[in-house]
Design a protein around this motif. Structure first.
Motif, short mmCIF file in Angstrom:
data_model
loop_
_atom_site.label_atom_id
_atom_site.label_comp_id
_atom_site.label_asym_id
_atom_site.label_seq_id
_atom_site.Cartn_x
_atom_site.Cartn_y
_atom_site.Cartn_z
N THR A 11 41.17 45.62 37.69
CA THR A 11 41.87 46.31 38.78
C THR A 11 43.28 45.78 38.98
O THR A 11 44.13 46.46 39.55
CB THR A 11 41.08 46.16 40.10
N GLU A 12 43.57 44.55 38.49
CA GLU A 12 44.91 43.97 38.61
C GLU A 12 45.27 43.26 37.31
O GLU A 12 44.42 42.67 36.65
CB GLU A 12 44.97 42.97 39.77
N THR A 16 31.19 46.79 40.25
CA THR A 16 32.41 45.98 40.10
C THR A 16 31.98 44.58 39.71
O THR A 16 31.14 43.98 40.38
CB THR A 16 33.20 45.93 41.42
#
Length: 453
Positions: free
Chosen positions: A105-106, A85
């Protein structure tokens, strides 16, 4: 009186000199301790790091298109599932218009944009790799492996991960582009520390026919190094020893990996160990360990098996005690002085590691493809083993003082805890061997006397 004064001055000068020397030694030791933790220096892999390279390939009306390449230059530490990540902070008010080969992820708050909506509007985006099997138009070279990256020493072709970003509201020239800051890499947990982005000479590319060179418009690098201290408070593996010349087995130290999981462990012969779904991993990667005195997920056992005239043989076994974790493409690194003369390795692949050209005492063992490169969860199949045949150097070989046992052992890049040296299997006391030799000599002398008579 002059002699006494001179001696006193000499003594005081010597005292000051010793005090200054002690201060200097203490300062050097303190600096070394601080640097060793900050720089995450690994003596068996001094140049190991993960390098993140940004190549600006083209300019857009409000920014640029860049290729981001992550290269794992660590010899024996790979990134396992659920993968890496990566996050950073934008220097200005940049946005990610689009991504290929990875995703954030967002999305963040993109309400101020009319028409085209960016892929991500967060000040600090968090990026993950795509999973295998995504549509072809979302793929990029070296992408879509779920964030898994092999170690450089094990498989260089699989040690690279890449994706493409289109950045908006950024500069449109080398002078106006601001480098991202505060890079953070999880692989998949903590342990990596990333330095600042630095502009480097532009990357040069070869065309497919290899007759023309092109280059990136701008390139910057970020270097991330690993520290086991940041990754875990306790070791994640331990080592036990045994030998053919001693019936005593030296076990892993008690609570070698900490006993914080002692209350939730599972006994190997209990009904719970055969319960359905016991191998299902948790989202937070919480381990479910088999109850042992050492409470380690991994145990490495080194057994001195046979001693021939010109060779000796050792057996290596790795056992998994975690019901919720299997290890794909695992690595085992051993430091031992006789690894400079390995004759044959059975059941494992082997590669010598030579971090220092003059010293060849470290080697990496790893599983054979499609045979034992997967270490299964705790249970009857949760182990892999091999034997190593080593040629003796008669000037250095010894079974005394623990010479036949490793100096350091790493599993998946983390150093394992060894037993205390005074507990190693020792040779039988020589006092027990002397009576036999004396009796043999006496019997031979008696036979000679009888034959003469």
């Amino acid at each position: 009186m002059e002699f006494d004064k001179s001696a006193k001055d000499c003594y005081q000068s010597l005292q000051r000199s010793l005090l200054a020397e002690m201060k200097f030694i203490f300062l050097i030791a303190l600096v070394f301790m601080i640097v060793s933790h900050a720089a995450a220096y690994d003596p068996l892999d001094p140049n190991g790091n993960i390098t993140i390279k940004w190549d600006v390939m083209s300019w857009t009306p409000d920014g640029y298109v860049a290729t981001v390449t992550m290269s794992n230059f660590q010899m024996y530490r790979h990134i396992i599932s659920p993968g890496w990540t990566l996050s950073w902070s934008w220097a200005k008010k940049e946005v990610l218009w689009s991504m290929v080969g990875a995703q954030t992820t967002e999305q963040g708050d993109c309400s101020k944009f009319k028409g085209n909506i960016p892929h991500c509007c967060k000040k600090t985006p968090t990026v993950v790799d795509l999973l295998p099997g995504v549509p072809y138009n979302q793929q990029f070279s070296n992408c879509c492996k779920g964030g898994v990256m092999a170690a450089w020493g094990q498989d260089p072709t699989a040690s690279v991960s890449a994706f493409q970003v289109s950045v908006g509201l950024a500069g449109t020239s080398n002078k106006t582009v601001k480098l991202p800051k505060n890079f953070t890499l999880l692989g998949p947990g903590p342990g990596y520390t990333c330095g600042p982005a630095k502009v480097v000479p532009s990357t040069v590319f070869l065309t497919p026919d290899r007759r023309r060179k092109t280059q990136a418009l701008m390139t910057w690098n970020v270097t991330c190094t690993y520290s086991q201290f940041l990754a875990s408070k306790n070791p994640t593996c331990c080592v036990s020893f045994s030998s053919f010349y001693n019936e005593t087995i030296t076990p892993c130290p008690t609570c070698a990996c900490g006993c914080q999981n002692k209350n939730s462990c599972v006994k190997s012969n209990s009904k719970e160990s055969h319960k359905k779904g016991i191998n299902t991993p948790k989202k937070d990667n919480t381990p479910l360990l088999q109850c042992t005195h050492h409470m380690c997920p991994i145990r490495v056992h080194w057994h001195v098996k046979v001693n021939y005239r010109d060779y000796w043989r050792a057996k290596v076994a790795v056992t998994n005690f975690n019901y919720r974790m299997n290890y794909t493409e695992w690595t085992l690194v051993v430091q031992h002085p006789n690894l400079n003369n390995v004759t044959q390795v059975f059941s494992f692949d082997y590669k010598p590691l030579v971090p220092y050209e003059s010293i060849n005492d470290t080697g990496m063992f790893y599983g054979m493809k499609f045979y034992n490169d997967l270490l299964m969860e705790a249970g009857p199949f949760g182990n892999v083993q091999s034997e190593v045949l080593l040629q003796k150097d008669k000037n250095t070989f010894s079974l005394k003082q623990g010479w036949a046992f490793p100096r350091k052992v790493y599993f998946n890049g983390d150093e394992c805890m060894l037993p205390p040296p005074d507990t190693y299997p020792y040779l039988p006391n020589s006092a027990y061997a002397n009576p036999t030799s004396i009796l043999s000599m006496a019997a031979s002398l008696l036979l000679i006397l009888l034959s003469m008579g």
